[in-house]
Design an enzyme around this catalytic site. Structure first.
Site, PDB file in Angstrom:
ATOM      1  N   PRO A  22       0.856  -1.189   0.000  1.00 18.21           N
ATOM      2  CG  PRO A  22       0.036  -1.045   2.177  1.00 18.21           C
ATOM      3  CD  PRO A  22       0.763  -1.957   1.241  1.00 18.21           C
ATOM      4  CG  MET A  23       3.592   2.561  -1.748  1.00 21.45           C
ATOM      5  SD  MET A  23       4.869   2.659  -3.017  1.00 21.45           S
ATOM      6  CE  MET A  23       4.196   1.600  -4.287  1.00 21.45           C
ATOM      7  CB  ALA A  24      -0.535   7.288   1.288  1.00 22.36           C
ATOM      8  CD  GLN A  76      -1.877  -0.087   5.121  1.00 20.80           C
ATOM      9  OE1 GLN A  76      -1.734   1.035   4.648  1.00 20.80           O
ATOM     10  NE2 GLN A  76      -0.868  -0.819   5.550  1.00 20.80           N
ATOM     11  CB  CYS A 107       2.515   5.389   9.086  1.00 21.82           C
ATOM     12  SG  CYS A 107       2.622   7.026   8.379  1.00 21.82           S
ATOM     13  CE  LYS A 149       3.708  -2.440   4.084  1.00 21.64           C
ATOM     14  NZ  LYS A 149       3.984  -1.070   4.528  1.00 21.64           N
ATOM     15  CG  ASN A 210       7.784  -3.938   2.649  1.00 23.91           C
ATOM     16  OD1 ASN A 210       7.505  -2.998   3.372  1.00 23.91           O
ATOM     17  ND2 ASN A 210       7.950  -3.784   1.356  1.00 23.91           N
ATOM     18  CG  ASP A 212      15.879  -1.850   0.654  1.00 21.34           C
ATOM     19  OD1 ASP A 212      15.028  -0.935   0.626  1.00 21.34           O
ATOM     20  OD2 ASP A 212      16.873  -1.833   1.397  1.00 21.34           O
ATOM     21  NE  ARG A 235      11.259   2.485  -0.865  1.00 16.58           N
ATOM     22  CZ  ARG A 235      12.430   2.464  -0.229  1.00 16.58           C
ATOM     23  NH1 ARG A 235      13.124   3.576  -0.116  1.00 16.58           N
ATOM     24  NH2 ARG A 235      12.890   1.341   0.282  1.00 16.58           N
TER      25      ARG A 235
END
Ligand SMILES: Cc1cc2nc3c(=O)[nH]c(=O)nc-3n(C[C@H](O)[C@H](O)[C@H](O)COP(=O)(O)O)c2cc1C
Length: 385
Positions: A22-24, A76, A107, A149, A210, A212, A235
């Site tokens: 999940p990426m805001a 999420q 976060c 997570k 999770n 890299d 990313r």
């Protein structure tokens, strides 16, 4: 080669065992479709705050959008209050809004940790356990699996991940994902895959690793190094949604990896922008505005797509200011479609890579691990970051 099996997530078998993190501001319905067109896995929606959901905030409700073919629909939630979290989970399951719920305890943003939320919360172990149990219990009648997570802890002197993983397992989660960094590292340095291996050893429920994974082969390396049941990719897919095609190939033991030419990248950019426009048009009262909003949302992706390609600053700047698809087409037409993929950009960090820093926490937070009072004001009202 490690033994590879589908990831079991409650009633779901996921192959390849790959999760889009999940990426805001990124993993909205349009971006997820773009990634899903490349390969299999689970693709998690942007973070939704429990308070906003319980208050039926219209922006939040619009953000809970899934494609017709998205299965399982993965959502999420961010919360700090067990009662509000349970109420939010009940809304999700009663209104059939999703098939999987992930809880965010990772976060590191100061405005969140300063109030005891996100990556600060697992330190308060009783509150953490209560919160996870509240979510699991609220979801149980529907059979919707709940996962957590998290990060390793607040900093190297205040690690929480093994204890929190065990507590989450005890509460009944379907899996635990670990980003191998502390909150104080933010996105700096490298992710600690040894910690992921330690967690895998400690738990019986599936563990997801999770941090890299920049290339598909990094995912195989992570599985070999840690024994995890699946990988979570953030990313590495920014400006490279075809990473999910590479991941599927890698997990199926195939050697091919995509190295798209600039022309192929431009076609992917066009597809991405078009999907965002569709998403915003569907959510807008005025379609013209939807096109502009979709294009505005696309702007942040331009630099990631063009990373390493020899494209002039003026063209990059113009692409990062588009207001319509026609403008985008015009500018993409100025790129040299035959330009080969810049292999120097492979295996390199992209997206956030900020420096470490002291984690902002509420007064007395570290001295009171067993206090399970809900932190004041830590329930954010706005979803998506
Ligand atoms: C722009 C951005 C937004 C993020 N938003 C969230 C979020 O809403 N919820 C969450 O659990 N993690 C969030 N993360 C963290 C990622 O899910 C992931 O844990 C992190 O990027 C490490 O994985 P990676 O090395 O594959 O990027 C975000 C990361 C980025 C870069």
């Amino acid at each position: 080669m490690p033994v590879l099996r589908p990831l079991t997530l409650g009633p779901y078998q996921v192959w390849p065992p790959v999760v889009l993190a999940p990426m805001a501001g990124i993993t909205n319905v349009g971006f997820r479709r773009l990634c899903r067109e490349q390969g299999g896995g689970i693709y998690v929606c942007e973070m939704i705050t429990t308070r906003a959901l319980v208050e039926r905030n219209p922006k939040t409700l619009r953000m809970i959008a899934f494609g017709d073919d998205e299965k399982p629909r993965s959502l999420q939630l961010y919360g700090t209050d067990p009662e509000i979290t349970a109420a939010a989970v009940r809304i999700v399951v009663e209104r059939n809004l999703a098939d999987h719920i992930d809880l965010n305890f990772g976060c590191p943003v100061p405005k969140v940790t300063r109030r005891g939320g996100g990556a600060a919360l697992p330190w308060r172990r009783r509150l953490f356990a209560r919160l996870v149990r509240a979510a699991v219990d609220a979801a149980a009648p529907s059979g919707v699996p709940v996962t957590v997570k998290m990060r390793k802890g607040i900093d190297d002197d205040h690690l929480t991940y093994v204890e929190a993983g065990l507590a989450a397992q005890e509460a009944g989660v379907a899996a635990v994902a670990l980003h191998g960094r502390t909150a104080s590292q933010r996105y700096s340095g490298t992710a600690d895959w040894d910690a992921i291996a330690t967690l895998k050893q400690a738990l019986d429920v599936p563990v997801l690793g999770n941090g890299d994974i920049w290339e598909a082969d990094d995912a195989l390396r992570m599985v070999a190094h840690t024994g995890v049941d699946g990988v979570v990719v953030g990313r590495g897919c920014l400006g490279r949604p075809w990473l999910f095609a590479d991941l599927e190939a890698a997990f199926n033991g195939r050697p091919e990896r995509r190295l798209p030419t600039l022309g192929e990248v431009a076609a992917t950019m066009r597809r991405h922008a078009e999907l965002l426009v569709d998403q915003f048009v569907a959510g807008a009262r005025n379609p013209a505005r939807g096109e502009r909003d979709g294009c505005t949302d696309f702007r942040k992706h331009v630099a990631w797509y063009l990373k390493g390609f020899p494209v002039g600053g003026e063209l990059r700047r113009s692409l990062a200011m588009i207001e319509s698809l026609a403008q985008l087409d015009d500018l993409l037409g100025k790129l040299d479609p035959t330009e080969p993929f810049p292999v120097t950009a492979l295996g390199q960090p992209r997206g956030r890579t900020n420096s470490p820093g002291k984690v902002a926490l509420p007064d007395g937070w570290l001295a009171s691990r067993d206090d399970d009072t809900v932190p004041e004001g830590a329930e954010m009202d706005d979803s998506g970051g």
